[in-house]
Enzyme design. Structure first.
Site, short mmCIF file in Angstrom:
data_model
loop_
_atom_site.label_atom_id
_atom_site.label_comp_id
_atom_site.label_asym_id
_atom_site.label_seq_id
_atom_site.Cartn_x
_atom_site.Cartn_y
_atom_site.Cartn_z
N ARG A 1 -19.02 28.72 -8.60
CA ARG A 1 -18.33 27.72 -9.42
C ARG A 1 -17.03 27.24 -8.77
NH1 ARG A 1 -20.37 31.21 -13.56
NH2 ARG A 1 -21.99 30.13 -14.75
N LYS B 1 -13.13 13.85 -2.03
CA LYS B 1 -14.48 13.35 -2.32
C LYS B 1 -15.47 14.13 -1.48
CE LYS B 1 -13.97 8.51 -3.73
NZ LYS B 1 -14.34 7.13 -3.36
N GLU C 1 -12.32 2.50 9.94
CA GLU C 1 -11.56 3.01 8.80
C GLU C 1 -10.05 2.92 9.05
OE1 GLU C 1 -12.60 3.84 5.87
OE2 GLU C 1 -14.70 4.45 6.03
N LYS D 1 -3.43 6.88 2.35
CA LYS D 1 -4.45 7.44 1.47
C LYS D 1 -3.86 8.51 0.55
CE LYS D 1 -9.13 9.09 1.08
NZ LYS D 1 -10.44 9.26 1.72
N GLU E 1 -10.44 8.08 -8.84
CA GLU E 1 -10.89 6.70 -8.66
C GLU E 1 -11.19 6.01 -9.99
OE1 GLU E 1 -14.42 4.50 -6.30
OE2 GLU E 1 -13.35 6.00 -5.11
N ARG F 1 -7.63 3.57 -6.49
CA ARG F 1 -8.28 4.25 -5.37
C ARG F 1 -9.52 3.50 -4.92
NH1 ARG F 1 -9.65 10.73 -4.46
NH2 ARG F 1 -10.69 10.42 -2.46
N ASN G 1 -12.31 1.41 -0.87
CA ASN G 1 -13.71 1.06 -0.62
C ASN G 1 -13.87 -0.35 -0.07
OD1 ASN G 1 -15.10 3.46 -1.43
ND2 ASN G 1 -14.58 2.97 -3.55
N HIS H 1 -17.05 -1.28 1.71
CA HIS H 1 -18.05 -0.24 1.49
C HIS H 1 -19.22 -0.67 0.61
CE1 HIS H 1 -15.01 2.14 3.41
NE2 HIS H 1 -15.68 3.26 3.28
N HIS I 1 -22.28 0.18 2.54
CA HIS I 1 -23.19 1.25 2.10
C HIS I 1 -24.60 0.72 1.90
CE1 HIS I 1 -19.99 4.27 0.41
NE2 HIS I 1 -20.10 4.32 1.71
N HIS J 1 -21.89 4.88 9.99
CA HIS J 1 -21.12 4.56 8.79
C HIS J 1 -19.95 3.62 9.10
CE1 HIS J 1 -19.06 4.91 4.97
NE2 HIS J 1 -17.99 5.34 5.59
#
Length: 375
Positions: A130, A152, A194, A235, A245, A249, A253, A256, A260, A274
Site C-alpha cells: 500500500r 505522476k 520537453e 515544474k 492536476e 498543472r 501537457n 501532449h 499522445h 515520446h
C-alpha cells in the site's frame, strides 16, 4: 533569462509539498554519492533498483557499488527497455519481485532509468504494501526535466498512454547530468522537446535563451545544468500549487494531447519516441492556435523552426510508416486524461510563453485541422 551557471556545483531545487516535500539535486557526477545520500536519507533501509537492460549495461554496476560502499543493501529488477514495458504484465512482475526482495515499508525503491522506468517503478512503489517510498535517478534528459518530478506514475492501457496509475511523489530526485553523455543522439533530442516546452508554455525569455544556447546544452557545457534547473524550478512551482492536476498543472501537457494520440497510434514504438511526439504535438498546438486566431503565424513558425533546428520532427510526414487516419486519432484524443464529461480540453497558446487551458474544444474543428495536418 539569466546567463548559465559557470560553476559545476550541484544545484538543489526544492519541491514544496508540505510533509511530502523533497529535493531535486542536479549536478555532474553526483550519482557517485547515491549511497551516501540514501544512507543519510533513510538510515538502515534496504533498496531495490528497478532499471532496464540498456541502462543496466551503462550504470547499474556503478549504482550498486555506490550503495555497497555506503553500507546500503540492494537488489535489482531489470526489465526490457522501451515503452512496451509500461504494461500490466511487467508491472505485476515488478511488484512481485519487490515483495520477493523483502522490501518493507521503511525501505526504498530506486528508479534508475528514463521516463518509462520512473513511471513503472513509481507506480509499483505506490502499490506494494500500500505504498513504499522511492527515489528517482533519471538517466535521460526527458526524465531529468519532466517525468521524474511531480509524482505522476503509471502504465499504458490499450486505450491510450498513462491511463492506469497514481500520484506518488518520490522522496528524492538525483539528476546526474553526466549520465546523459551515454544517451544516443536521438534520445537526447527527444528529451529536448520537453526542455523547449517550458519556454513555449510559460517563459518566452527562456525560449529565446534556448535558441541561442541549445548547442552548448547538447555538448554538455554549463548550459546543460542551467537549462535542467530552469525546467525543474518551473515544474516544481506548478506542482506545489496544483499537485493533482486540477488546474494549472495541465499546462505542462502542452503538445501532449496531439502527441499522445500520435504516439499511441504508432503503437508506442521506436517509430515515434515520446519526446518526438511531444515536439510534433507542440507544433500542432501552435498551428491550431494560429488557425483559430489565438496566436500569430510568426510565433507558430518560430516554434517549428527551433524544434526543426535541433533535429526534431515538425510534420507528421516525417514519421516513418506514416500516422493513423483522422478517425483513429480522434478516437485516441477522446481518451485523453483532460477530457471532462466527453468534452475535449486542449492546451493552446496566445504566443511564445503564453499557454492556456481551453475547455470544450469543438471536435469538428479538431477533425478539420487534423484532416489538413495529416494530408
Amino acid at each position: 533569462m539569466t546567463a548559465p551557471l559557470r560553476a559545476r556545483e550541484p544545484i538543489t531545487v526544492p519541491v514544496a509539498l508540505g510533509d511530502r516535500a523533497y529535493d531535486i539535486v542536479i549536478g555532474r557526477g553526483i550519482a557517485a554519492t547515491l549511497g551516501q545520500t540514501i544512507a543519510k536519507l533513510r538510515a538502515g533501509a534496504r533498496t531495490v533498483i528497478v532499471t532496464d537492460e540498456n541502462v543496466a549495461s551503462h550504470h547499474l554496476a556503478a549504482a550498486e557499488a555506490a550503495l555497497k560502499q555506503a553500507g546500503v543493501a540492494s537488489s535489482r529488477i531489470v526489465v526490457a527497455p522501451g515503452e512496451g514495458s509500461k504494461n500490466i504484465p511487467t508491472f505485476e512482475r515488478v511488484c512481485e519481485e519487490i515483495i520477493g526482495a523483502r522490501i518493507e515499508r521503511g525501505d526504498l525503491a530506486i528508479a534508475l532509468g528514463g521516463g518509462v522506468i520512473g513511471d513503472l517503478a513509481g507506480f509499483a512503489a505506490s502499490c506494494v504494501r500500500r505504498g513504499i517510498d522511492f527515489v528517482q535517478v533519471p538517466t535521460t534528459l526527458l526524465a531529468q526535466v519532466d517525468s521524474s518530478v511531480g509524482g505522476k506514475t503509471g502504465i499504458n492501457s490499450r486505450h491510450g498512454k498513462n491511463l492506469i496509475g497514481a500520484f506518488h511523489q518520490p522522496v528524492l530526485v538525483l539528476a546526474d547530468t553526466a549520465l546523459l553523455d551515454t544517451l544516443p543522439p536521438r534520445e537526447f533530442r527527444a528529451g529536448y522537446a520537453e526542455v523547449a516546452k517550458y519556454g513555449l508554455l510559460g517563459d518566452a525569455g527562456f525560449f529565446a535563451w534556448l535558441e541561442q544556447n541549445w548547442r552548448d546544452m547538447f555538448a554538455g557545457g554549463p548550459a546543460r545544468e542551467h537549462a535542467i534547473a530552469v525546467c525543474c524550478r518551473a515544474k516544481a512551482a506548478i506542482v506545489a500549487r496544483d499537485e493533482r492536476e486540477t488546474g494549472e498543472r495541465a499546462l505542462l501537457n502542452l503538445g501532449h494531447t496531439f502527441g499522445h494520440a500520435l504516439e499511441a497510434g504508432c503503437g508506442f514504438s521506436q517509430r515515434l519516441l515520446h519526446g518526438e511526439a511531444v515536439a510534433l504535438g507542440m507544433v500542432m498546438a501552435f498551428d491550431y492556435s494560429a488557425r483559430k486566431g489565438l496566436c500569430s503565424a510568426a510565433d507558430a513558425a518560430r516554434a517549428r523552426a527551433h524544434l526543426a533546428a535541433v533535429g526534431l520532427p515538425t510534420h507528421v510526414r516525417e514519421v516513418p510508416g506514416g500516422v493513423p487516419g483522422v478517425d483513429a486519432l480522434m478516437g485516441l484524443i477522446a481518451q485523453d486524461k483532460k477530457v471532462k464529461r466527453g468534452a475535449l480540453t486542449f492546451i493552446l497558446v496566445r504566443g511564445i510563453g503564453q499557454a492556456f487551458i481551453e475547455s470544450n474544444v469543438d471536435p469538428a474543428d479538431v477533425r478539420a485541422f487534423l484532416t489538413d495536418a495529416v494530408a
